[in-house]
Design an enzyme around this catalytic site. Sequence first.
Site: not given
Length: 208
Positions: A12-14, A91, A94, A108, A110
């Site tokens: 969860g660093t983002n 991860m 969808l 998203n 990437h």
Amino acid sequence: MLNIAVFVSGGGTNLQALIDAQKSGIIKNGKIGLVVSSKEGVFALERAKNANIPYVVCPRKDFSDNESYSNELLKILEENNIGVVVLAGFMTVLKGEILKKYKNKIINVHPALIPSFCGDGFYGLKVHEKALEYGVKITGATVHFVNDVTDGGAIILQKSVEIENDDTPEILQKRVMEQAEWKILPLAVELFCAGKIEISGNKTIIKR
Ligand code: GAR
């Protein structure tokens, strides 16, 4: 004020970059209203708790395929009046209805410069392993909308990062996060919330 949901699966660093951006006022036209995790016990959930953000765990392993899982996520979004979804190290690919109902409303991040090192099977550390294996000198990160092609939706922002001689996948991953992902993801989210992204086919025009 747009209600933002952040989908996570790991450290969860983002997510943390988004929380920090909200605190510092970089994100001001949206508010993180919900964190959804595809796994129990991940550190991203601690980050949500520490920031007093409501969270739910919806385990991917409880569903037989990505589409039935995506349908459950759609229910959660509708129940919580979510206006935009951010995949921040999420991860699962969808599938189905969620992509129609939230068309051009799912963002998203990437960890490469799309269209390099992307698509099915390119996620997390693997992306950096492939970049090093290929021998590219520049990589980076991309923030884009999500559609039914993995990593194929319209690009919002990209930022390049140099590869150095002694890089390992782990070292490179950290540099890409620090120099690119944690910067362009919050910026892209604010641009979206402020209504500054125009979409034309599979391209975006940013109104600065
Ligand atoms: C990030 O590098 C993100 O770009 C990547 O996983 C990492 C998650 O880190 N996402 C993908 O590869 C998705 N295709 P985080 O949990 O610390 O944000």
